[in-house]
Design a protein around this motif. Structure first.
Motif, PDB file in Angstrom:
ATOM      1  N   SER A 102      31.550  43.789   5.693  1.00 55.45           N
ATOM      2  CA  SER A 102      32.369  42.679   5.195  1.00 55.45           C
ATOM      3  C   SER A 102      31.580  41.380   5.142  1.00 55.45           C
ATOM      4  CB  SER A 102      33.596  42.476   6.096  1.00 55.45           C
ATOM      5  OG  SER A 102      34.500  43.554   5.973  1.00 55.45           O
ATOM      6  N   ALA A 103      32.012  40.489   4.241  1.00 56.58           N
ATOM      7  CA  ALA A 103      31.478  39.125   4.172  1.00 56.58           C
ATOM      8  C   ALA A 103      32.564  38.201   4.696  1.00 56.58           C
ATOM      9  CB  ALA A 103      31.117  38.771   2.737  1.00 56.58           C
ATOM     10  N   PHE A 104      32.178  37.236   5.512  1.00 51.77           N
ATOM     11  CA  PHE A 104      33.134  36.355   6.178  1.00 51.77           C
ATOM     12  C   PHE A 104      33.018  34.933   5.625  1.00 51.77           C
ATOM     13  CE2 PHE A 104      32.536  39.998   8.779  1.00 51.77           C
ATOM     14  CZ  PHE A 104      33.748  40.222   9.405  1.00 51.77           C
ATOM     15  N   ALA A 105      34.146  34.250   5.583  1.00 55.45           N
ATOM     16  CA  ALA A 105      34.157  32.908   5.005  1.00 55.45           C
ATOM     17  C   ALA A 105      35.086  31.986   5.784  1.00 55.45           C
ATOM     18  CB  ALA A 105      34.597  32.973   3.549  1.00 55.45           C
ATOM     19  N   VAL A 106      34.806  30.681   5.644  1.00 54.99           N
ATOM     20  CA  VAL A 106      35.627  29.665   6.308  1.00 54.99           C
ATOM     21  C   VAL A 106      36.642  29.085   5.337  1.00 54.99           C
ATOM     22  CG1 VAL A 106      35.610  27.451   7.525  1.00 54.99           C
ATOM     23  CG2 VAL A 106      33.739  29.098   7.888  1.00 54.99           C
ATOM     24  N   THR A 107      36.239  28.896   4.078  1.00 55.59           N
ATOM     25  CA  THR A 107      37.129  28.281   3.077  1.00 55.59           C
ATOM     26  C   THR A 107      37.557  29.298   2.026  1.00 55.59           C
ATOM     27  OG1 THR A 107      35.339  27.631   1.574  1.00 55.59           O
ATOM     28  CG2 THR A 107      35.886  26.115   3.386  1.00 55.59           C
ATOM     29  N   SER A 108      38.606  28.947   1.298  1.00 53.90           N
ATOM     30  CA  SER A 108      39.092  29.811   0.220  1.00 53.90           C
ATOM     31  C   SER A 108      38.043  29.963  -0.871  1.00 53.90           C
ATOM     32  CB  SER A 108      40.382  29.238  -0.375  1.00 53.90           C
ATOM     33  OG  SER A 108      41.419  29.248   0.577  1.00 53.90           O
ATOM     34  N   ALA A 109      37.327  28.881  -1.148  1.00 59.12           N
ATOM     35  CA  ALA A 109      36.295  28.925  -2.185  1.00 59.12           C
ATOM     36  C   ALA A 109      35.190  29.914  -1.820  1.00 59.12           C
ATOM     37  CB  ALA A 109      35.713  27.527  -2.399  1.00 59.12           C
ATOM     38  N   GLU A 110      34.776  29.880  -0.565  1.00 54.67           N
ATOM     39  CA  GLU A 110      33.745  30.826  -0.100  1.00 54.67           C
ATOM     40  C   GLU A 110      34.271  32.254  -0.185  1.00 54.67           C
ATOM     41  OE1 GLU A 110      31.487  28.006   3.236  1.00 54.67           O
ATOM     42  OE2 GLU A 110      33.069  29.391   3.836  1.00 54.67           O
ATOM     43  N   HIS A 111      35.519  32.416   0.184  1.00 58.00           N
ATOM     44  CA  HIS A 111      36.128  33.749   0.153  1.00 58.00           C
ATOM     45  C   HIS A 111      36.201  34.277  -1.280  1.00 58.00           C
ATOM     46  CE1 HIS A 111      38.563  37.143   1.257  1.00 58.00           C
ATOM     47  NE2 HIS A 111      39.607  36.732   0.548  1.00 58.00           N
ATOM     48  N   ASP A 112      36.528  33.409  -2.225  1.00 58.65           N
ATOM     49  CA  ASP A 112      36.602  33.821  -3.626  1.00 58.65           C
ATOM     50  C   ASP A 112      35.243  34.337  -4.116  1.00 58.65           C
ATOM     51  OD1 ASP A 112      39.254  33.176  -3.738  1.00 58.65           O
ATOM     52  OD2 ASP A 112      38.936  31.182  -4.641  1.00 58.65           O
ATOM     53  N   LYS A 113      34.186  33.686  -3.690  1.00 65.62           N
ATOM     54  CA  LYS A 113      32.842  34.138  -4.053  1.00 65.62           C
ATOM     55  C   LYS A 113      32.559  35.529  -3.478  1.00 65.62           C
ATOM     56  CE  LYS A 113      30.740  29.541  -4.447  1.00 65.62           C
ATOM     57  NZ  LYS A 113      29.704  28.610  -3.890  1.00 65.62           N
TER      58      LYS A 113
END
Length: 391
Positions: free
Chosen positions: A366-377
């Motif tokens: 999995s790839a983890f993100a802090v913001t919605s924008a990062e998650h979308d990427k």
């Protein structure tokens, strides 16, 4: 002075000359001495032989002969040593001594393959014969059952029923009271004020088991619960989560079950746990873990679905007490039986501010993100790799 020495020398020389008139008596005494010496040596030789046979008998292990007679069932515990197996066989009179068994086992290279389980043996067998039967698959009554990590209680009951021949309903009935199965009542406490699902879900530790063929459903489940308590005790689960995370052991168990279901690889377990803690306690937001919707579907006799195939009405079902799509915080209970790695990951989550994650490769990483924008990427990356149905 010289003369005196000469005289003394002459006297000594005279005394050293043989005297014929004493020859007869001297010969008799020599014969007697010779005879006594012979008898003494003979006695010593007999004593040495007698002692040798006694010592030899002391070191030769007592053993029965033949293939034995009366049938008897013997259970070999998991990870039992040859000595422990031998002690058990002596206890039920299968072999005459533990030493005889260990000697026979050490002489058989395959003895390292003796598996745990219940065997049909015979009383008063030669140790060599006992070893041979323990290596004979036909003598083994219980074949064992493996409960994989992440299996729900419902799935576990199906596996247990097939392995033991006991009806699924027996396990379902026995599982209704987890405290009666040995789960301490203090496990069913929460610090977040939410409802507790007092079931056996989460407490049936995943592993390979050898159950007594005569065990009933309650005894089988008790064994699994006891193993859960042993493992959590070994890693200090309950004390650690209360001290370092300020959550109850039950809440941490819920998180362990969620990460067990969501993480595609073991390395991601601590990170997924951190996302759950961050969303539930730090940000006070919904988890949006699709696995809780699938758990509810299974409880209602329906097949689970891929995240991209779940319907909005299924994900937002207000009747679902495990709902994490529209309900803030953790669900009311665990959704499966987490393994040791998942428990450890929930006990010691990775440090990070992540709020999102998505599987991005075919290995389940999995790839983890802090913001919605990062998650979308990250979602786009998953789509590009043909992993996600969220595209």
């Amino acid at each position: 002075m010289i003369d005196e020495l000469d005289v003394a020398f002459d006297e000594d020389a005279e005394r050293s000359k043989p005297r014929r008139h004493r020859a007869g008596k001297g010969g008799g005494k020599s014969a007697i001495a010779l005879l006594m010496t012979f008898l003494l040596l003979a006695g010593l030789g007999g004593g040495v032989y007698f002692g040798y046979t006694k010592v030899r008998g002391f070191f030769v292990a007592a053993d029965y002969s033949g293939a034995g007679a009366e049938p008897v069932e013997v259970t070999v515990a998991k990870n039992a040593s040859l000595t422990e197996i031998g002690n058990e066989l002596v206890k039920v009179d299968v072999v005459k001594s533990t030493k005889a068994f260990t000697n026979a086992a050490e002489a058989e290279p395959r003895s390292k393959n003796i598996q745990s389980g219940t065997y049909n043996l015979r009383k008063q067998m030669a140790a060599k014969e006992a070893v041979a039967l323990l290596l004979d698959p036909a003598a083994r009554l219980s074949k064992g059952v493996t409960i994989p990590e992440g299996k729900t209680a419902k799935q576990t009951f199906d596996l247990l029923a097939k392995a033991t021949g006991l009806p699924v309903k027996d396990f379902e009935e026995a599982a209704k009271d987890p405290v009666a199965l040995g789960v301490p009542d203090w496990w069913f406490k929460r610090t977040d004020g939410k409802q507790v699902s007092k079931t056996s879900e989460g407490f049936l530790f995943p592993d390979t088991y050898e159950f007594d063929p005569k065990a009933n459903a309650e005894q089988v489940l008790r064994t699994m619960v006891d193993h859960f308590l042993t493992v959590t005790g070994e890693i200090g689960f309950a004390d650690d989560v209360q001290r370092s995370l300020a959550v109850s052991p039950y809440e941490a168990l819920i998180v362990a079950s969620l990460s067990q279901a969501e993480a595609g690889i073991a390395d991601d377990l601590p990170k997924v746990s951190r996302v759950a803690y961050n969303r539930a306690y730090k940000e006070k937001m919904t988890l949006q873990f699709d696995v809780t919707t699938n758990y509810w579907l299974e409880l209602n006799g329906k097949d689970p679905k891929h995240s991209g195939d779940l319907l909005k009405k299924e994900m937002e079902d207000p009747k679902n007490p495990y709902n994490t799509e529209i309900v803030v915080g953790l669900p009311i209970g665990p959704i499966n039986s987490p393994g040791r790695a998942a428990l450890t990951g929930a006990m010691k989550p990775a440090a990070g501010p992540w709020l999102f994650f998505v599987a991005v490769d075919k290995d389940g990483r999995s790839a983890f993100a802090v913001t919605s924008a990062e998650h979308d990427k990250n979602v786009k990356k998953a789509c590009d790799n043909g992993i996600s149905k969220l595209c």
